[in-house]
Scaffold this motif. Sequence first.
Motif, PDB file in Angstrom:
ATOM      1  N   LEU A 138       1.065  -4.233   5.147  1.00 35.41           N
ATOM      2  CA  LEU A 138      -0.181  -4.893   5.565  1.00 35.41           C
ATOM      3  C   LEU A 138      -0.154  -6.343   5.106  1.00 35.41           C
ATOM      4  O   LEU A 138       0.613  -6.698   4.211  1.00 35.41           O
TER       5      LEU A 138
ATOM      6  N   GLY B  60      -9.222  -2.816   2.152  1.00 35.95           N
ATOM      7  CA  GLY B  60     -10.011  -2.758   3.369  1.00 35.95           C
ATOM      8  C   GLY B  60     -10.875  -3.977   3.506  1.00 35.95           C
ATOM      9  O   GLY B  60     -10.654  -4.984   2.815  1.00 35.95           O
TER      10      GLY B  60
ATOM     11  N   ALA C 111       1.427  -3.319  -2.687  1.00 36.11           N
ATOM     12  CA  ALA C 111       1.074  -3.046  -1.293  1.00 36.11           C
ATOM     13  C   ALA C 111       2.215  -3.419  -0.365  1.00 36.11           C
ATOM     14  O   ALA C 111       2.922  -4.409  -0.585  1.00 36.11           O
TER      15      ALA C 111
ATOM     16  N   TYR D  59      -6.992  -8.745   2.971  1.00 36.12           N
ATOM     17  CA  TYR D  59      -7.808  -7.594   2.607  1.00 36.12           C
ATOM     18  C   TYR D  59      -8.538  -7.795   1.290  1.00 36.12           C
ATOM     19  O   TYR D  59      -8.003  -8.380   0.345  1.00 36.12           O
TER      20      TYR D  59
ATOM     21  N   SER E  21      -9.897   1.454   4.157  1.00 39.59           N
ATOM     22  CA  SER E  21      -8.917   1.944   5.130  1.00 39.59           C
ATOM     23  C   SER E  21      -7.702   2.570   4.464  1.00 39.59           C
ATOM     24  O   SER E  21      -7.120   3.531   4.983  1.00 39.59           O
ATOM     25  N   TYR E  22      -7.306   2.015   3.321  1.00 44.97           N
ATOM     26  CA  TYR E  22      -6.066   2.443   2.682  1.00 44.97           C
ATOM     27  C   TYR E  22      -6.293   2.721   1.198  1.00 44.97           C
ATOM     28  O   TYR E  22      -7.024   1.983   0.528  1.00 44.97           O
ATOM     29  N   TRP E  23      -5.636   3.781   0.724  1.00 46.13           N
ATOM     30  CA  TRP E  23      -5.773   4.200  -0.676  1.00 46.13           C
ATOM     31  C   TRP E  23      -4.402   4.472  -1.278  1.00 46.13           C
ATOM     32  O   TRP E  23      -3.504   5.003  -0.609  1.00 46.13           O
TER      33      TRP E  23
ATOM     34  N   VAL F 128       1.436   1.618   6.143  1.00 41.60           N
ATOM     35  CA  VAL F 128       0.830   0.962   4.996  1.00 41.60           C
ATOM     36  C   VAL F 128       1.002   1.864   3.778  1.00 41.60           C
ATOM     37  O   VAL F 128       0.785   3.076   3.855  1.00 41.60           O
ATOM     38  N   GLN F 129       1.373   1.243   2.668  1.00 42.36           N
ATOM     39  CA  GLN F 129       1.519   1.994   1.429  1.00 42.36           C
ATOM     40  C   GLN F 129       0.963   1.188   0.266  1.00 42.36           C
ATOM     41  O   GLN F 129       1.211  -0.002   0.137  1.00 42.36           O
ATOM     42  N   LEU F 130       0.160   1.868  -0.566  1.00 43.66           N
ATOM     43  CA  LEU F 130      -0.329   1.305  -1.811  1.00 43.66           C
ATOM     44  C   LEU F 130       0.224   2.168  -2.942  1.00 43.66           C
ATOM     45  O   LEU F 130      -0.050   3.371  -2.984  1.00 43.66           O
TER      46      LEU F 130
END
Length: 120
Positions: free
Chosen positions: A26, A97, A23, A31, A108-110, A1-3
């Motif tokens: 995911l 998240g 994003a 989300y 969960s993801y940043w 996962v990548q933001l």
Amino acid sequence: VQLQASGGGLVQPGGSLRLSCAASGLTFGSYAMGWYRQAPGKERELVATIRRGGSTYYADSVKGRFTISRDNAKNTLYLQMNSLKPEDTAVYYCAAGSWATVVAGTASYWGQGTLVTVSS
């Protein structure tokens, strides 16, 4: 996962910027998403959130000036920032998240952050 957050920069007081958060890895539409910011020497603070269905929340400090939105077809989150003030200067982070974790700051993801500097 990548933001991947982008769009930051230097802007004069009263100016505008639009941040983006792309994003990947995911199911974006599943989300809740949010924007946080951290100014030098200060704790990270919640700026805005948007739920899967599109309902939004804003911190009082940005209400009426910032607009959070999402394009699920493009897997991208946005933050339109208008009437910027020097106190908006910070590194801005996107997060993904569940609704509860995004609001709590435990998403969960940043993303990696993008710097916004408001100065004349």
